[in-house]
Design an enzyme around this catalytic site. Structure first.
Site, PDB file in Angstrom:
ATOM      1  N   ASP A  37       0.860  -1.187   0.000  1.00 32.35           N
ATOM      2  CA  ASP A  37       0.000   0.000   0.000  1.00 32.35           C
ATOM      3  C   ASP A  37       0.891   1.230   0.000  1.00 32.35           C
ATOM      4  O   ASP A  37       2.100   1.155   0.275  1.00 32.35           O
ATOM      5  CB  ASP A  37      -0.909  -0.001   1.230  1.00 32.35           C
ATOM      6  CG  ASP A  37      -2.102   0.931   1.081  1.00 32.35           C
ATOM      7  OD1 ASP A  37      -2.304   1.447  -0.032  1.00 32.35           O
ATOM      8  OD2 ASP A  37      -2.829   1.130   2.064  1.00 32.35           O
ATOM      9  N   GLU A  59       1.919   3.992  -4.021  1.00 30.22           N
ATOM     10  CA  GLU A  59       1.398   2.623  -4.114  1.00 30.22           C
ATOM     11  C   GLU A  59       2.298   1.749  -4.978  1.00 30.22           C
ATOM     12  O   GLU A  59       2.607   0.603  -4.619  1.00 30.22           O
ATOM     13  CB  GLU A  59      -0.019   2.656  -4.679  1.00 30.22           C
ATOM     14  CG  GLU A  59      -1.041   3.232  -3.699  1.00 30.22           C
ATOM     15  CD  GLU A  59      -2.397   3.447  -4.323  1.00 30.22           C
ATOM     16  OE1 GLU A  59      -3.396   3.398  -3.590  1.00 30.22           O
ATOM     17  OE2 GLU A  59      -2.467   3.657  -5.556  1.00 30.22           O
ATOM     18  N   ASP A  66      -5.199  -2.777  -2.273  1.00 33.73           N
ATOM     19  CA  ASP A  66      -6.522  -2.162  -2.340  1.00 33.73           C
ATOM     20  C   ASP A  66      -6.588  -1.080  -3.403  1.00 33.73           C
ATOM     21  O   ASP A  66      -7.591  -0.359  -3.508  1.00 33.73           O
ATOM     22  CB  ASP A  66      -6.949  -1.612  -0.977  1.00 33.73           C
ATOM     23  CG  ASP A  66      -6.001  -0.565  -0.442  1.00 33.73           C
ATOM     24  OD1 ASP A  66      -5.692   0.394  -1.174  1.00 33.73           O
ATOM     25  OD2 ASP A  66      -5.587  -0.680   0.725  1.00 33.73           O
ATOM     26  N   ASP A  75      -1.131  -0.803   5.131  1.00 33.71           N
ATOM     27  CA  ASP A  75      -1.538   0.587   5.355  1.00 33.71           C
ATOM     28  C   ASP A  75      -0.920   1.133   6.640  1.00 33.71           C
ATOM     29  O   ASP A  75      -0.468   2.284   6.690  1.00 33.71           O
ATOM     30  CB  ASP A  75      -3.062   0.657   5.421  1.00 33.71           C
ATOM     31  CG  ASP A  75      -3.562   2.056   5.752  1.00 33.71           C
ATOM     32  OD1 ASP A  75      -3.457   2.941   4.893  1.00 33.71           O
ATOM     33  OD2 ASP A  75      -4.045   2.253   6.887  1.00 33.71           O
ATOM     34  N   HIS A 131       5.115   9.671  26.219  1.00 31.39           N
ATOM     35  CA  HIS A 131       4.552  10.317  25.034  1.00 31.39           C
ATOM     36  C   HIS A 131       5.588  11.181  24.328  1.00 31.39           C
ATOM     37  O   HIS A 131       6.615  11.568  24.903  1.00 31.39           O
ATOM     38  CB  HIS A 131       3.342  11.176  25.429  1.00 31.39           C
ATOM     39  CG  HIS A 131       3.698  12.328  26.334  1.00 31.39           C
ATOM     40  ND1 HIS A 131       4.270  13.503  25.883  1.00 31.39           N
ATOM     41  CD2 HIS A 131       3.568  12.467  27.674  1.00 31.39           C
ATOM     42  CE1 HIS A 131       4.462  14.320  26.900  1.00 31.39           C
ATOM     43  NE2 HIS A 131       4.060  13.725  28.003  1.00 31.39           N
ATOM     44  N   GLU A 147      -0.452  11.472  34.212  1.00 34.39           N
ATOM     45  CA  GLU A 147       0.663  12.258  34.727  1.00 34.39           C
ATOM     46  C   GLU A 147       0.304  12.820  36.102  1.00 34.39           C
ATOM     47  O   GLU A 147      -0.880  12.837  36.505  1.00 34.39           O
ATOM     48  CB  GLU A 147       0.991  13.388  33.747  1.00 34.39           C
ATOM     49  CG  GLU A 147       2.154  14.295  34.143  1.00 34.39           C
ATOM     50  CD  GLU A 147       3.482  13.561  34.361  1.00 34.39           C
ATOM     51  OE1 GLU A 147       3.510  12.642  35.216  1.00 34.39           O
ATOM     52  OE2 GLU A 147       4.476  13.917  33.713  1.00 34.39           O
TER      53      GLU A 147
END
Length: 409
Positions: A10, A51, A76, A125, A207, A291
């Site tokens: 993909d 693609e 796809d 994907d 994070h 946090e």
């Protein structure tokens, strides 16, 4: 009939043309096992070029596994499938070039093409989106242990453990006892256990960067935001790829992750979704991994806090037990984080859970695991996007693995 391989490919472009990348993987048709993965950020190109680039990379990976195999390509993109099957003409010059390149990888008689719905092409994907986020490259070969993996920075991994003698069990870096002795399955540096008890492995992910990270402001759990910056999304994607490698080609004595739990804060949820896309796992939320609650200090820098509250925030950091005005102490965070970890431990050992959270939350988990007093936790460096591993046994034994931050040199 010989062997059959399945290529799933993909590509995507955010803007068409815009920042683009491709993803491709090769499966064994008989077992469904993923044998190879390829993904790469392409810069600014069209969706169709991305693609086709994924198709070429997938075919080349299949050829490296078995050049004699029959290959079924599933995509796809109806355009690529119909054009490569010879039913539609190719008008665009870049696509003509890539189609010709794809046709030369393997004899056309070995390759067939099948269109599938997008939902059935989710693994490719996800790889494409991963490198569009990280702007890097992924090249993993799971079929050949002697192939050096490439990180999503596009460079060969140079972990010193890769140069150590291989343990027959597959655990890298195990100590060889010498002629006439069995090679231990425990990797070098791992905690010695003589009863065979299995731990719970917890992968702690902080994070990625946010605007308040850049500003040096205290960002706690009293407000949901902020979101990740563009740099933070890259860090999240890079951390996700490192987490994916756990139990595969890094820390191979550790079970592969099977669960993801995240703090409810927006930045942690966004980072957890990057990990989720890479692992194909659902994200659960647990408020105990949020946090620290900074109370009246929320959104302020250390200098601003020091101006308004004499002796703070230094006293908050040094003591580890003093609460922020209207908020929590680090010790308070440790109590709730440890309760969350103990609940995970009670649910069973011999598995790996990814916990996506924050700097103080990670410090608290590590501090409690090694029985360091809260006054020492501020000395643990936890950069954005960093990964640490703690292992917990039912009898209270623990182990800390130093991993690091894949987004920093």
């Amino acid at each position: 009939m010989g062997r059959t391989l399945i290529v799933e490919a993909d590509g995507g472009s955010r803007g068409n043309p815009g920042p683009a990348g491709y993803g491709a993987l090769v499966r064994d048709a008989a077992t469904g096992t993923v044998l190879a993965e390829r993904a790469r950020y392409l810069g600014v190109v069209s969706n169709n070029v991305a693609e086709y680039s994924g198709l070429v990379a997938g075919l080349e990976a299949a050829r490296s596994i078995d050049p004699e195999a029959r290959v079924l390509v599933r995509m796809d993109s109806k355009l690529v499938v119909e054009q490569m099957s010879g039913r539609w003409k190719i008008k665009h010059e870049d696509m003509r070039r890539l189609a010709a390149e794809a046709a030369q990888v393997l004899p056309p008689s070995q390759v067939t093409y099948e269109w599938v719905p997008r939902a059935d092409n989710s693994a490719a994907d996800a790889l494409a989106n991963q490198v569009m986020d990280s702007r890097g490259e992924i090249a993993h070969d799971h079929w050949a242990a002697d192939i050096t993996p490439v990180t999503d920075q596009g460079q060969a991994d140079t972990d010193p453990a890769a140069d150590e003698p291989a343990d027959p069990s597959g655990a890298p870096g195990a100590d060889a006892a010498g002629p006439g002795f069995d090679t231990p399955t425990r990797p070098s540096g791992a905690r010695a256990r003589f009863d065979g008890a299995e731990p719970l492995t917890v992968v702690l992910v902080r994070h990625g960067q946010t605007p308040l990270t850049v500003a040096g402001a205290y960002s706690g759990s009293s407000v949901p935001g902020p979101s990740l910056t563009a740099r933070g999304r890259v860090q999240a994607a890079q951390a996700a790829d490192l987490v994916y490698r756990i139990g595969r080609d890094r820390w191979t004595d550790v079970p592969r992750p099977t669960e993801i739990v995240a703090s409810p804060m927006v930045r942690a949820q966004e980072t957890a979704r990057a990990v989720s896309r890479r692992l194909g796992l659902h994200v659960a939320t647990d408020e105990r991994f949020a946090e620290v609650h900074f109370g009246e200090w929320e959104g302020l820098t250390a200098d601003q806090i020091a101006e308004r509250w004499d002796g703070h925030p230094e006293q908050w950091l040094v003591s580890g037990t003093e609460a922020a005005p209207g908020g929590e102490s680090m010790a308070d965070v440790g109590d709730r984080v440890w309760a969350g970890l103990q609940d995970l431990l009670a649910q069973g050992t011999g598995r790996t859970v990814v916990v996506v959270g924050h700097a103080v939350q990670v410090r608290a988990a590590v501090g409690r695991a090694i029985e360091a007093p809260p006054s020492r936790w501020a000395g643990f460096r936890v950069p954005p996007g960093s990964v640490s591993i703690v292992r917990l046994w039912a009898d209270g034994a623990t182990e800390l693995t130093v991993v690091g931050c894949p987004s920093e040199p």
